[in-house]
Design a protein around this motif. Structure first.
Motif, PDB file in Angstrom:
ATOM      1  N   GLN A 127     -66.871  -9.881 -17.359  1.00 28.00           N
ATOM      2  CA  GLN A 127     -66.600 -11.277 -17.731  1.00 28.00           C
ATOM      3  C   GLN A 127     -65.684 -11.938 -16.702  1.00 28.00           C
ATOM      4  N   THR A 128     -64.664 -11.216 -16.276  1.00 22.34           N
ATOM      5  CA  THR A 128     -63.716 -11.757 -15.294  1.00 22.34           C
ATOM      6  C   THR A 128     -64.427 -12.057 -13.978  1.00 22.34           C
ATOM      7  N   ALA A 129     -65.303 -11.132 -13.553  1.00 26.93           N
ATOM      8  CA  ALA A 129     -66.052 -11.348 -12.308  1.00 26.93           C
ATOM      9  C   ALA A 129     -66.928 -12.593 -12.414  1.00 26.93           C
ATOM     10  N   ILE A 130     -67.574 -12.779 -13.554  1.00 26.42           N
ATOM     11  CA  ILE A 130     -68.428 -13.956 -13.754  1.00 26.42           C
ATOM     12  C   ILE A 130     -67.590 -15.224 -13.785  1.00 26.42           C
ATOM     13  N   GLN A 131     -66.462 -15.181 -14.515  1.00 26.65           N
ATOM     14  CA  GLN A 131     -65.607 -16.367 -14.625  1.00 26.65           C
ATOM     15  C   GLN A 131     -64.986 -16.747 -13.282  1.00 26.65           C
ATOM     16  N   SER A 132     -64.881 -15.795 -12.351  1.00 31.03           N
ATOM     17  CA  SER A 132     -64.272 -16.098 -11.044  1.00 31.03           C
ATOM     18  C   SER A 132     -65.255 -16.743 -10.067  1.00 31.03           C
ATOM     19  N   LEU A 133     -66.517 -16.832 -10.451  1.00 34.13           N
ATOM     20  CA  LEU A 133     -67.497 -17.503  -9.584  1.00 34.13           C
ATOM     21  C   LEU A 133     -67.140 -18.988  -9.466  1.00 34.13           C
ATOM     22  N   PRO A 134     -67.480 -19.631  -8.351  1.00 36.67           N
ATOM     23  CA  PRO A 134     -67.277 -21.083  -8.263  1.00 36.67           C
ATOM     24  C   PRO A 134     -68.035 -21.784  -9.390  1.00 36.67           C
ATOM     25  N   PRO A 135     -67.539 -22.926  -9.880  1.00 32.38           N
ATOM     26  CA  PRO A 135     -68.138 -23.582 -11.053  1.00 32.38           C
ATOM     27  C   PRO A 135     -69.650 -23.782 -10.975  1.00 32.38           C
ATOM     28  N   LYS A 136     -70.136 -24.301  -9.860  1.00 27.80           N
ATOM     29  CA  LYS A 136     -71.575 -24.558  -9.710  1.00 27.80           C
ATOM     30  C   LYS A 136     -72.361 -23.251  -9.795  1.00 27.80           C
ATOM     31  N   CYS A 137     -71.861 -22.266  -9.088  1.00 28.25           N
ATOM     32  CA  CYS A 137     -72.492 -20.957  -9.027  1.00 28.25           C
ATOM     33  C   CYS A 137     -72.514 -20.316 -10.419  1.00 28.25           C
ATOM     34  N   LYS A 138     -71.397 -20.398 -11.116  1.00 30.11           N
ATOM     35  CA  LYS A 138     -71.277 -19.803 -12.449  1.00 30.11           C
ATOM     36  C   LYS A 138     -72.219 -20.490 -13.438  1.00 30.11           C
ATOM     37  N   ALA A 139     -72.260 -21.819 -13.401  1.00 32.69           N
ATOM     38  CA  ALA A 139     -73.132 -22.560 -14.317  1.00 32.69           C
ATOM     39  C   ALA A 139     -74.586 -22.157 -14.115  1.00 32.69           C
ATOM     40  N   ILE A 140     -75.012 -22.097 -12.862  1.00 29.97           N
ATOM     41  CA  ILE A 140     -76.402 -21.733 -12.555  1.00 29.97           C
ATOM     42  C   ILE A 140     -76.673 -20.294 -12.987  1.00 29.97           C
ATOM     43  N   PHE A 141     -75.762 -19.393 -12.657  1.00 31.53           N
ATOM     44  CA  PHE A 141     -75.917 -17.978 -13.009  1.00 31.53           C
ATOM     45  C   PHE A 141     -76.060 -17.805 -14.524  1.00 31.53           C
ATOM     46  N   ILE A 142     -75.202 -18.463 -15.290  1.00 31.28           N
ATOM     47  CA  ILE A 142     -75.233 -18.295 -16.744  1.00 31.28           C
ATOM     48  C   ILE A 142     -76.477 -18.942 -17.350  1.00 31.28           C
ATOM     49  N   LEU A 143     -76.867 -20.108 -16.849  1.00 31.07           N
ATOM     50  CA  LEU A 143     -78.083 -20.747 -17.359  1.00 31.07           C
ATOM     51  C   LEU A 143     -79.307 -19.859 -17.141  1.00 31.07           C
ATOM     52  N   ILE A 144     -79.322 -19.151 -16.010  1.00 29.64           N
ATOM     53  CA  ILE A 144     -80.473 -18.301 -15.700  1.00 29.64           C
ATOM     54  C   ILE A 144     -80.363 -16.938 -16.379  1.00 29.64           C
ATOM     55  N   LYS A 145     -79.224 -16.307 -16.277  1.00 26.22           N
ATOM     56  CA  LYS A 145     -79.093 -14.935 -16.787  1.00 26.22           C
ATOM     57  C   LYS A 145     -78.814 -14.865 -18.284  1.00 26.22           C
ATOM     58  N   GLU A 146     -78.002 -15.759 -18.800  1.00 27.26           N
ATOM     59  CA  GLU A 146     -77.671 -15.719 -20.224  1.00 27.26           C
ATOM     60  C   GLU A 146     -78.677 -16.525 -21.046  1.00 27.26           C
ATOM     61  N   ASP A 147     -78.959 -17.747 -20.594  1.00 27.71           N
ATOM     62  CA  ASP A 147     -79.864 -18.608 -21.362  1.00 27.71           C
ATOM     63  C   ASP A 147     -81.323 -18.408 -20.989  1.00 27.71           C
ATOM     64  N   GLU A 148     -81.559 -17.586 -19.976  1.00 30.81           N
ATOM     65  CA  GLU A 148     -82.909 -17.200 -19.565  1.00 30.81           C
ATOM     66  C   GLU A 148     -83.788 -18.394 -19.205  1.00 30.81           C
ATOM     67  N   LEU A 149     -83.170 -19.425 -18.607  1.00 35.37           N
ATOM     68  CA  LEU A 149     -83.962 -20.541 -18.102  1.00 35.37           C
ATOM     69  C   LEU A 149     -84.571 -20.137 -16.762  1.00 35.37           C
ATOM     70  N   LYS A 150     -85.706 -20.725 -16.440  1.00 30.77           N
ATOM     71  CA  LYS A 150     -86.350 -20.462 -15.155  1.00 30.77           C
ATOM     72  C   LYS A 150     -85.657 -21.279 -14.059  1.00 30.77           C
ATOM     73  N   TYR A 151     -85.816 -20.848 -12.824  1.00 30.01           N
ATOM     74  CA  TYR A 151     -85.204 -21.559 -11.703  1.00 30.01           C
ATOM     75  C   TYR A 151     -85.609 -23.032 -11.715  1.00 30.01           C
ATOM     76  N   ALA A 152     -86.904 -23.290 -11.940  1.00 31.76           N
ATOM     77  CA  ALA A 152     -87.405 -24.673 -11.931  1.00 31.76           C
ATOM     78  C   ALA A 152     -86.764 -25.485 -13.052  1.00 31.76           C
ATOM     79  N   GLU A 153     -86.539 -24.863 -14.204  1.00 32.57           N
ATOM     80  CA  GLU A 153     -85.915 -25.560 -15.327  1.00 32.57           C
ATOM     81  C   GLU A 153     -84.467 -25.921 -15.014  1.00 32.57           C
ATOM     82  N   VAL A 154     -83.741 -24.981 -14.426  1.00 26.03           N
ATOM     83  CA  VAL A 154     -82.336 -25.246 -14.071  1.00 26.03           C
ATOM     84  C   VAL A 154     -82.268 -26.326 -12.989  1.00 26.03           C
TER      85      VAL A 154
END
Length: 197
Positions: A127-154
């Motif tokens: 969790q700490t490693a994920i939270q330390s990502l830059p905001p844009k990077c973290k938002a994209i990562f979580i939308l794709i990995k946690e919310d399972e959105l496709k790249y095109a959707e994000v």
């Protein structure tokens, strides 16, 4: 309850007034939609009104939702559009780039120790490693990995290119693999051995 189950129950419940189903939908989507909306509108009370309205409209129109392929994506897009409409109605021109929306934190990735057989301490390090990502990077990562959105959707949701999504995911995965290499050298070495076989 999985998203596909919620969606099927939602579409099939248009003639019933199932309070427990609405509660499940509310609990599943409300927190994330609030946090996402705060990327556009900083006042939580306004975000709460917007999200409640979105969920009520979803419930009221549940009989005509068969065209929706991804409920979570549909709700994120609805939240984004509602926020932009609110800002436009208040004559607030978005003078800043869409980048300003990356200030939001989509919350921690959910990891179940039972499912992954790793300790609470290690989950906290992840969790700490994920939270330390830059905001844009973290938002994209979580939308794709946690919310399972496709790249095109994000890309559509955040109004950026798929190339940007790919670049940000590469950055996220590199940063996380470095953190994991330091914290879990045995895990990383096992992963590399599997890839080389």
């Amino acid at each position: 309850m999985s998203e596909s189950n919620i969606y099927q129950l939602l579409v099939n419940s248009h003639e019933k007034d199932d309070e427990s189903l609405f509660k499940s939908i509310y609990l599943e989507y409300y927190p994330r939609l609030i946090v996402f909306s705060k990327g556009y509108i900083k006042q939580r009370e306004i975000c709460e009104d917007i999200v409640e309205d979105i969920l009520m409209k979803l419930w009221d129109n549940r009989g005509s939702l068969t065209h929706i392929k991804n409920l979570k994506f549909y709700l994120y897009v609805s939240a984004k559009n509602a926020c932009l409409n609110y800002l436009a109605s208040k004559n607030r021109i978005l003078s800043q780039s869409i980048e300003c929306s990356f200030d939001f934190d989509l919350g921690p990735i959910t990891v179940s120790p039972e499912d992954t057989l790793i300790s609470e301490e290690r989950i906290e390090l992840i969790q700490t490693a994920i939270q330390s990502l830059p905001p844009k990077c973290k938002a994209i990562f979580i939308l794709i990995k946690e919310d399972e959105l496709k790249y095109a959707e994000v890309a559509e949701l955040l109004n950026i290119s798929i190339k940007t999504i790919e670049a940000q995911m590469t950055i996220a995965l590199k940063k996380l693999s470095l953190a994991f290499e330091f914290e879990f050298p045995e895990l990383v070495s096992r992963t590399y051995k599997k890839k080389s076989i």
